[in-house]
Motif scaffolding. Structure first.
Motif, short mmCIF file in Angstrom:
data_model
loop_
_atom_site.label_atom_id
_atom_site.label_comp_id
_atom_site.label_asym_id
_atom_site.label_seq_id
_atom_site.Cartn_x
_atom_site.Cartn_y
_atom_site.Cartn_z
N THR A 3 44.11 58.41 31.12
CA THR A 3 44.32 59.33 30.02
C THR A 3 45.53 60.21 30.34
O THR A 3 45.98 60.27 31.50
CB THR A 3 43.10 60.22 29.81
N PRO A 4 46.08 60.93 29.35
CA PRO A 4 47.18 61.85 29.65
C PRO A 4 46.84 62.87 30.72
O PRO A 4 47.68 63.20 31.56
CB PRO A 4 47.44 62.52 28.29
N PHE A 5 45.60 63.36 30.72
CA PHE A 5 45.17 64.31 31.74
C PHE A 5 45.30 63.70 33.12
O PHE A 5 45.85 64.31 34.06
CB PHE A 5 43.72 64.73 31.46
N GLN A 6 44.82 62.46 33.29
CA GLN A 6 44.90 61.79 34.58
C GLN A 6 46.35 61.47 34.95
O GLN A 6 46.75 61.60 36.11
CB GLN A 6 44.07 60.51 34.54
N LEU A 7 47.13 61.05 33.96
CA LEU A 7 48.52 60.68 34.23
C LEU A 7 49.32 61.89 34.71
O LEU A 7 50.13 61.79 35.64
CB LEU A 7 49.14 60.08 32.98
N LYS A 8 49.09 63.04 34.08
CA LYS A 8 49.78 64.26 34.54
C LYS A 8 49.40 64.58 35.98
O LYS A 8 50.24 64.99 36.79
CB LYS A 8 49.43 65.44 33.63
N ALA A 9 48.11 64.40 36.31
CA ALA A 9 47.66 64.69 37.68
C ALA A 9 48.33 63.75 38.68
O ALA A 9 48.76 64.18 39.76
CB ALA A 9 46.14 64.56 37.76
N VAL A 10 48.45 62.47 38.32
CA VAL A 10 49.10 61.51 39.21
C VAL A 10 50.58 61.84 39.36
O VAL A 10 51.14 61.79 40.47
CB VAL A 10 48.90 60.07 38.69
N LEU A 11 51.25 62.20 38.26
CA LEU A 11 52.66 62.60 38.36
C LEU A 11 52.83 63.77 39.32
O LEU A 11 53.76 63.81 40.12
CB LEU A 11 53.19 62.98 36.98
N GLY A 24 59.95 56.34 32.05
CA GLY A 24 59.93 55.07 32.76
C GLY A 24 58.93 55.06 33.90
O GLY A 24 58.20 54.07 34.10
N ILE A 25 58.84 56.15 34.64
CA ILE A 25 57.87 56.24 35.73
C ILE A 25 56.45 56.22 35.16
O ILE A 25 55.57 55.53 35.69
CB ILE A 25 58.13 57.51 36.57
N CYS A 26 56.23 56.95 34.08
CA CYS A 26 54.91 56.93 33.43
C CYS A 26 54.55 55.52 32.98
O CYS A 26 53.39 55.09 33.08
CB CYS A 26 54.89 57.87 32.23
N ALA A 27 55.53 54.78 32.46
CA ALA A 27 55.27 53.41 32.01
C ALA A 27 54.84 52.53 33.17
O ALA A 27 53.94 51.69 33.04
CB ALA A 27 56.51 52.85 31.32
N ARG A 28 55.46 52.70 34.31
CA ARG A 28 55.07 51.91 35.47
C ARG A 28 53.67 52.27 35.94
O ARG A 28 52.89 51.40 36.34
CB ARG A 28 56.09 52.10 36.61
N ILE A 29 53.33 53.56 35.88
CA ILE A 29 51.98 53.97 36.25
C ILE A 29 50.95 53.38 35.30
O ILE A 29 49.93 52.81 35.72
CB ILE A 29 51.87 55.51 36.28
#
Length: 290
Positions: free
Chosen positions: A264-272, A251-256
Motif C-alpha cells: 500500500t502507499p503507507f508501506q511503500l513510503k515506509a520502505v522508501l 522509477g524507484i517506486c515502480a521497481r519496489i
C-alpha cells in the motif's frame, strides 16, 4: 490472496459498531504480507526489479513515443475542451514542449519494464489550466494506475480542495502520486499534501541515490541537477529542476512495486524511508550513508 484488499468490495456495516469499524472478535482481519523492519534493505526493496507489471501515468506536456529513452507508450491522451466540458481523449504520442518526455525518460531509465501512459495537461511546459490538471488527474486516479508522476503544481488556492480530495482518494485506492516540489520557495499543490510523495532535488549524479528529508514538506531528495534527459526529436539534453527529481523516485517506486505488488502507499513510503541513502543503517547507527 486472489484479490488485493483495496480492490475488494467494502464489507457491509456491522451492527452495533461505528461506521468503518471491524468486529475483530467475530470476523477475521484482512490478510497482508508482513516484513520486519530489519529485513528492508535496498536489495530486498528493488534489487533485480525492473518495474514489470507496474502501470505509471505521466501527467505533463505529453510524451514522445519511440524516443530511444522512452520507448513504447501504452496510451497517449490529452485533456481537451468539448464545448463547456473537459474530456480526456486519445491523441498522437507527441510532446510539443519536451518536459513530459524528459520525465518519462527518467522513469524508463530506472524501471525499464514499466507500462507508461501519457496524459497531456500542460501546453508549453510551463502553463496550463487548473481545470485541465484536475480533469487529467481524476481520469488517472479512476483508471487505477499504480503511480502517477506529477512534475507540476499550482499556486491557485481555489483548486486546493478538489486536488486534496483527489490525492486522498488516490492514496486509499493504492494509486500513489509522486509530486515535484515547486522550484521557487512558494507554497503550491499537490506536492505539499501528506498523501503524496513529495520530492525536491539533490545535486549528486547517481540516479539511485536519494535522501530522506526530516524537515518536510518535501519528504525526499533525488537527482535533479544537470540531469541528462530525453527531449523531442530523439535528442538528449541536460536540465535541472525538481521536475526531474520526482521521476527518479517514481522509477524507484515502480521497481519496489514490481517486486512487492501488494504494498500500500503507507508501506511503500515506509520502505522508501528505510532504504534512503541517509537512513540505511551501518553498525546499528542511523543516518549513515552507505
Amino acid at each position: 490472496m486472489t484479490e488485493p484488499p483495496w480492490r475488494r468490495e467494502r464489507r457491509a456495516h456491522f451492527p452495533g459498531l461505528p461506521a468503518w469499524s471491524a468486529a475483530t472478535s467475530r470476523l477475521a482481519l484482512e490478510s497482508f504480507g508482513i516484513t520486519r523492519q530489519e529485513q528492508v534493505t535496498r536489495e530486498w526493496a528493488w534489487g533485480g526489479g525492473d518495474g514489470a507489471g507496474v502501470r505509471v501515468c505521466v501527467l505533463d506536456t505529453g510524451v514522445e513515443a519511440g524516443h530511444p529513452r522512452v520507448g513504447r507508450l501504452e496510451r497517449s491522451l490529452v485533456v481537451a475542451r468539448d464545448g463547456d466540458e473537459l474530456t480526456v481523449t486519445d491523441c498522437e504520442p507527441v510532446d510539443p514542449a519536451g518536459h513530459g518526455t524528459a520525465c518519462a525518460g527518467v522513469i524508463r531509465s530506472i524501471a525499464p519494464a514499466v507500462r507508461l501512459t501519457s496524459v497531456r495537461v500542460l501546453t508549453d511546459g510551463r502553463t496550463g489550466s487548473g481545470a485541465a490538471l484536475l480533469a487529467g488527474l481524476r481520469w488517472a486516479v479512476d483508471e487505477g494506475f499504480d503511480l502517477i508522476n506529477l512534475s507540476l503544481s499550482t499556486t491557485r488556492s481555489e483548486f486546493l480542495p478538489a486536488l486534496h480530495e483527489l490525492a486522498d482518494r488516490a492514496y486509499f485506492r493504492r494509486c500513489l502520486l509522486v509530486a515535484a516540489a515547486h522550484n521557487m520557495p512558494v507554497l503550491s499543490f499537490p506536492w505539499a499534501f501528506s498523501s503524496v510523495i513529495s520530492v525536491a532535488s539533490h545535486d549528486e549524479r547517481d540516479p539511485m541515490t536519494y535522501y530522506y528529508n526530516p524537515a518536510p514538506p518535501a519528504e525526499f531528495y533525488a537527482r535533479g541537477v544537470r540531469v541528462p534527459v530525453a527531449w523531442p526529436g530523439g535528442r538528449i539534453i541536460r536540465s535541472s529542476g525538481n521536475s526531474f527529481a520526482a521521476p527518479h523516485i517514481t522509477g524507484i517506486c515502480a521497481r519496489i512495486l514490481g517486486k512487492h505488488p501488494m504494498m500500500t502507499p503507507f508501506q511503500l513510503k515506509a520502505v522508501l524511508y528505510l532504504a534512503a541513502s541517509n537512513v540505511v543503517a551501518r553498525n546499528g547507527d542511523p543516518y549513515v550513508a552507505v
